[in-house]
Design a protein around this motif. Structure first.
Motif, PDB file in Angstrom:
ATOM      1  N   LEU A  84     110.118  -0.399 -24.116  1.00  0.00           N
ATOM      2  CA  LEU A  84     108.925  -0.892 -24.795  1.00  0.00           C
ATOM      3  C   LEU A  84     107.675  -0.235 -24.227  1.00  0.00           C
ATOM      4  N   ILE A  85     106.587  -0.339 -24.978  1.00  0.00           N
ATOM      5  CA  ILE A  85     105.292   0.200 -24.560  1.00  0.00           C
ATOM      6  C   ILE A  85     104.487  -0.967 -23.994  1.00  0.00           C
ATOM      7  N   VAL A  86     104.240  -0.945 -22.686  1.00  0.00           N
ATOM      8  CA  VAL A  86     103.627  -2.083 -21.999  1.00  0.00           C
ATOM      9  C   VAL A  86     102.581  -1.594 -20.990  1.00  0.00           C
ATOM     10  N   PRO A  87     101.657  -2.465 -20.573  1.00  0.00           N
ATOM     11  CA  PRO A  87     100.725  -2.074 -19.512  1.00  0.00           C
ATOM     12  C   PRO A  87     101.492  -1.727 -18.237  1.00  0.00           C
ATOM     13  N   ASN A  88     101.102  -0.648 -17.582  1.00  0.00           N
ATOM     14  CA  ASN A  88     101.830  -0.177 -16.412  1.00  0.00           C
ATOM     15  C   ASN A  88     101.866  -1.223 -15.287  1.00  0.00           C
ATOM     16  N   ASN A  89     100.693  -1.663 -14.872  1.00  0.00           N
ATOM     17  CA  ASN A  89     100.607  -2.728 -13.847  1.00  0.00           C
ATOM     18  C   ASN A  89     101.513  -2.483 -12.651  1.00  0.00           C
ATOM     19  N   GLY A  90     101.627  -1.220 -12.221  1.00  0.00           N
ATOM     20  CA  GLY A  90     102.393  -0.922 -11.029  1.00  0.00           C
ATOM     21  C   GLY A  90     103.845  -0.575 -11.249  1.00  0.00           C
ATOM     22  N   ALA A  91     104.343  -0.631 -12.489  1.00  0.00           N
ATOM     23  CA  ALA A  91     105.740  -0.283 -12.748  1.00  0.00           C
ATOM     24  C   ALA A  91     106.003   1.173 -12.366  1.00  0.00           C
ATOM     25  N   ILE A  92     105.047   2.058 -12.681  1.00  0.00           N
ATOM     26  CA  ILE A  92     105.032   3.423 -12.141  1.00  0.00           C
ATOM     27  C   ILE A  92     103.989   3.385 -11.037  1.00  0.00           C
ATOM     28  N   SER A  93     104.440   3.421  -9.805  1.00  0.00           N
ATOM     29  CA  SER A  93     103.576   3.047  -8.684  1.00  0.00           C
ATOM     30  C   SER A  93     102.424   4.009  -8.431  1.00  0.00           C
ATOM     31  N   ASN A  94     102.587   5.286  -8.810  1.00  0.00           N
ATOM     32  CA  ASN A  94     101.519   6.255  -8.549  1.00  0.00           C
ATOM     33  C   ASN A  94     100.799   6.651  -9.827  1.00  0.00           C
ATOM     34  N   PHE A  95     100.622   5.670 -10.738  1.00  0.00           N
ATOM     35  CA  PHE A  95      99.996   5.959 -12.025  1.00  0.00           C
ATOM     36  C   PHE A  95      99.016   4.852 -12.394  1.00  0.00           C
ATOM     37  N   ASP A  96      98.050   5.172 -13.240  1.00  0.00           N
ATOM     38  CA  ASP A  96      97.002   4.260 -13.699  1.00  0.00           C
ATOM     39  C   ASP A  96      97.598   2.905 -14.111  1.00  0.00           C
ATOM     40  N   PRO A  97      97.204   1.825 -13.448  1.00  0.00           N
ATOM     41  CA  PRO A  97      97.780   0.515 -13.782  1.00  0.00           C
ATOM     42  C   PRO A  97      97.430   0.036 -15.186  1.00  0.00           C
ATOM     43  N   THR A  98      96.339   0.579 -15.772  1.00  0.00           N
ATOM     44  CA  THR A  98      95.941   0.142 -17.116  1.00  0.00           C
ATOM     45  C   THR A  98      96.546   1.001 -18.220  1.00  0.00           C
ATOM     46  N   ALA A  99      97.287   2.033 -17.863  1.00  0.00           N
ATOM     47  CA  ALA A  99      97.903   2.889 -18.872  1.00  0.00           C
ATOM     48  C   ALA A  99      99.003   2.135 -19.614  1.00  0.00           C
ATOM     49  N   GLU A 116     109.380  -8.185 -19.500  1.00  0.00           N
ATOM     50  CA  GLU A 116     109.171  -8.085 -18.056  1.00  0.00           C
ATOM     51  C   GLU A 116     109.508  -6.647 -17.663  1.00  0.00           C
ATOM     52  N   PRO A 117     108.495  -5.804 -17.398  1.00  0.00           N
ATOM     53  CA  PRO A 117     108.741  -4.388 -17.098  1.00  0.00           C
ATOM     54  C   PRO A 117     109.568  -4.194 -15.832  1.00  0.00           C
ATOM     55  N   LEU A 118     110.416  -3.187 -15.843  1.00  0.00           N
ATOM     56  CA  LEU A 118     111.224  -2.838 -14.681  1.00  0.00           C
ATOM     57  C   LEU A 118     110.554  -1.714 -13.901  1.00  0.00           C
ATOM     58  N   VAL A 119     110.468  -1.867 -12.593  1.00  0.00           N
ATOM     59  CA  VAL A 119     109.791  -0.886 -11.744  1.00  0.00           C
ATOM     60  C   VAL A 119     110.523   0.462 -11.788  1.00  0.00           C
ATOM     61  N   GLN A 120     109.770   1.526 -11.993  1.00  0.00           N
ATOM     62  CA  GLN A 120     110.329   2.877 -12.026  1.00  0.00           C
ATOM     63  C   GLN A 120     109.980   3.670 -10.768  1.00  0.00           C
ATOM     64  N   GLY A 121     109.100   3.137  -9.945  1.00  0.00           N
ATOM     65  CA  GLY A 121     108.714   3.824  -8.709  1.00  0.00           C
ATOM     66  C   GLY A 121     107.754   4.975  -8.946  1.00  0.00           C
ATOM     67  N   GLU A 122     107.730   5.915  -8.013  1.00  0.00           N
ATOM     68  CA  GLU A 122     106.848   7.080  -8.146  1.00  0.00           C
ATOM     69  C   GLU A 122     107.456   8.105  -9.089  1.00  0.00           C
ATOM     70  N   ILE A 123     106.572   8.833  -9.774  1.00  0.00           N
ATOM     71  CA  ILE A 123     107.027   9.906 -10.656  1.00  0.00           C
ATOM     72  C   ILE A 123     106.542  11.247 -10.104  1.00  0.00           C
ATOM     73  N   PRO A 124     107.211  12.353 -10.469  1.00  0.00           N
ATOM     74  CA  PRO A 124     106.829  13.664  -9.927  1.00  0.00           C
ATOM     75  C   PRO A 124     105.462  14.127 -10.416  1.00  0.00           C
ATOM     76  N   ARG A 125     104.901  15.067  -9.675  1.00  0.00           N
ATOM     77  CA  ARG A 125     103.559  15.571  -9.986  1.00  0.00           C
ATOM     78  C   ARG A 125     103.479  16.193 -11.378  1.00  0.00           C
ATOM     79  N   GLY A 180     100.846  14.643 -13.925  1.00  0.00           N
ATOM     80  CA  GLY A 180      99.704  15.411 -14.404  1.00  0.00           C
ATOM     81  C   GLY A 180      99.620  15.438 -15.921  1.00  0.00           C
ATOM     82  N   LEU A 181     100.754  15.681 -16.558  1.00  0.00           N
ATOM     83  CA  LEU A 181     100.773  15.691 -18.024  1.00  0.00           C
ATOM     84  C   LEU A 181     100.385  14.325 -18.584  1.00  0.00           C
ATOM     85  N   MET A 182     100.936  13.281 -17.998  1.00  0.00           N
ATOM     86  CA  MET A 182     100.679  11.929 -18.506  1.00  0.00           C
ATOM     87  C   MET A 182      99.229  11.504 -18.298  1.00  0.00           C
ATOM     88  N   GLU A 183      98.638  11.888 -17.161  1.00  0.00           N
ATOM     89  CA  GLU A 183      97.237  11.532 -16.921  1.00  0.00           C
ATOM     90  C   GLU A 183      96.327  12.165 -17.965  1.00  0.00           C
TER      91      GLU A 183
END
Length: 447
Positions: free
Chosen positions: A346-361, A375-384, A388-391
């Motif tokens: 699903l498309i949901v607010p990040n809120n830390g699910a991707i730990s090194n990415f904008d929480p409001t994305a 209830e989003p599942l944590v994905q942890g850190e993603i590669p640079r 970069g592309l996602m930001e």
């Protein structure tokens, strides 16, 4: 225990996808019983063609279901449990302009990606917010399952402008690719797969795929994608589904060029527009784009068949088909209605699910869905590389929503300029000015 029967409003009753959704709902009545279906559209003539046929289908296959087709919001949104929304503001006539205007400047025009998606987003935001407001006014306990495109921009708009609304934004593109993965593996259904995935809508990567016993299926799929993209074994043997248009065959095959950029993952097919935009321009016909393809094929087929059913007064021997991809809508509605704890993308607010990415994305990730929603599942850190592309792409989506909210020409120009698909700010301005000229009926005034 007997399941509570649900009341459904389909917003976009005149869509060519609506009959397939009705057929799919009918096939799932044992697990998702329905007492009432309402169609809502602001184009009564278009909706009537679809509704007349669907009413006949319902009378023949499930006469106990009450059916209503209306253009009145109060009638449509009163006494409902779910709104299934798939609207297209401006219809295919405007999609054609979304696709053809950028091509004048050597930029790919596409329904959800780049300039075309931005133009469509500026039309869709107001339409989806209007539906949310109707739902909250007339059925405040209902949930909206929104699959109106461009899902990324619409999701950001609802997050920012209706932060407390009960809306879940979803997309069937990963579902369609997972169907193909299952076929590549010789499996019966994508539901045999357990996946991990992260990204934005139409902008993501699978990182782990296993069967229900925990066996790693990634290497086998990666080997196939490296050589053939997501083309299925049947398509490679020349025995593919005739309903799959040539443009989609190209898209599924193109994944083999996207894949090597990160061979540890598997890419969403839409990444081709961001990573190989000039390839798409070279392949495009500026006189005949995807919108023309849909209008000449799907539109004519669905409306022709619906009109035939209405004239005959029966749907026996109908050529209308179940929209298998739409089955994820039933899965989502069931999860909320009956607290099934379904695992879904699903498309949901990040809120830390991707730990090194904008929480409001607004990110697209696996979630567990129950009666309280996802209830989003944590994905942890993603590669640079992906980060970069996602930001960059999140910046586009947020600037578009800010431009719509503020009526800002400046921010919309910035959004187009930031997009990977647009080569420079001058081209961005030319495209924007052309878009403004044809969207006066649909966009807010920009200053």
């Amino acid at each position: 225990m007997e399941l509570k029967k649900q009341s459904i409003a389909i917003a976009g009753g005149g869509s060519t996808f609506t009959p397939g959704i009705i057929m799919m709902l009918l096939e799932n009545l044992e697990i998702f019983p329905i007492r009432q279906i309402k169609f809502y559209d602001n184009d009564p003539e278009r909706q009537k063609q679809i509704a007349d046929a669907c009413e006949i289908i319902l009378k023949e296959r499930a006469p106990e279901i009450t059916f209503v087709a209306t253009t009145d919001p109060e009638t449509a949104f009163t006494d409902i449990d779910f709104v299934m929304a798939h609207i297209r503001v401006g219809k295919y006539a405007m999609r054609e302009k979304d696709e053809k205007i950028p091509l004048k400047y050597g930029v790919i025009g596409q329904e959800t990606c780049g300039p075309g998606g931005i133009a469509y987003g500026m039309r869709s935001i107001g339409g989806v917010l209007e539906l949310v407001d109707y739902m909250e006014q007339y059925s405040p306990d209902a949930w909206m399952l929104n699959y109106s495109n461009p899902a990324a921009i619409v999701a950001e708009a609802t997050r920012k402008l209706r932060p407390n609304s009960k809306i879940i934004n979803i997309c069937d593109m990963p579902v369609g690719i997972e169907h193909r993965m299952a076929e590549i593996l010789g499996m019966k259904s994508r539901k045999e797969l357990s996946i991990r995935y992260y990204g934005l809508n139409h902008f993501g990567w699978w990182t782990d795929i296993r069967d229900k016993d925990g066996n790693d299926l990634m290497p086998a799929i990666q080997k196939h994608v490296k050589e053939h993209g997501y083309l299925t074994p049947a398509e490679l043997e020349g025995k593919g589904n005739e309903e799959v248009e040539a443009s989609w065959v190209h898209t599924f095959g193109k994944a083999k060029e996207v894949y090597p950029l990160d061979p540890k993952t598997l890419p969403n097919t839409y990444l081709k527009y961001y990573l190989f935009p000039q390839d798409e321009v070279e392949k495009a016909n500026p006189e005949y784009t995807r919108a023309n393809e849909v209008m000449d094929h799907r539109e004519k087929m669905v409306f022709g068949e619906c009109n035939r059913i209405a004239q005959l007064g029966t749907a026996v021997n109908s050529e209308l088909e179940t929209d298998d991809h739409a089955s994820y809508i039933v899965d989502l509605a069931r999860a909320i209605a009956y607290n099934t704890k379904e695992r879904m993308l699903l498309i949901v607010p990040n809120n830390g699910a991707i730990s090194n990415f904008d929480p409001t994305a607004m990110v697209e990730i696996p979630c567990i869905v129950g009666s309280n929603g996802p209830e989003p599942l944590v994905q942890g850190e993603i590669p640079r590389f992906q980060k970069g592309l996602m930001e960059q792409q999140v910046a586009v989506e947020k600037l578009v929503v800010e431009a719509w909210e503020e009526g800002s020409y400046q921010k919309l120009w910035q959004a187009l300029t930031v997009s990977r698909i647009v080569p420079n700010a001058r081209v961005a301005k030319n495209i924007l000015d052309d878009f403004i000229a044809v969207n006066t009926e649909f966009w807010p005034t920009l200053n």
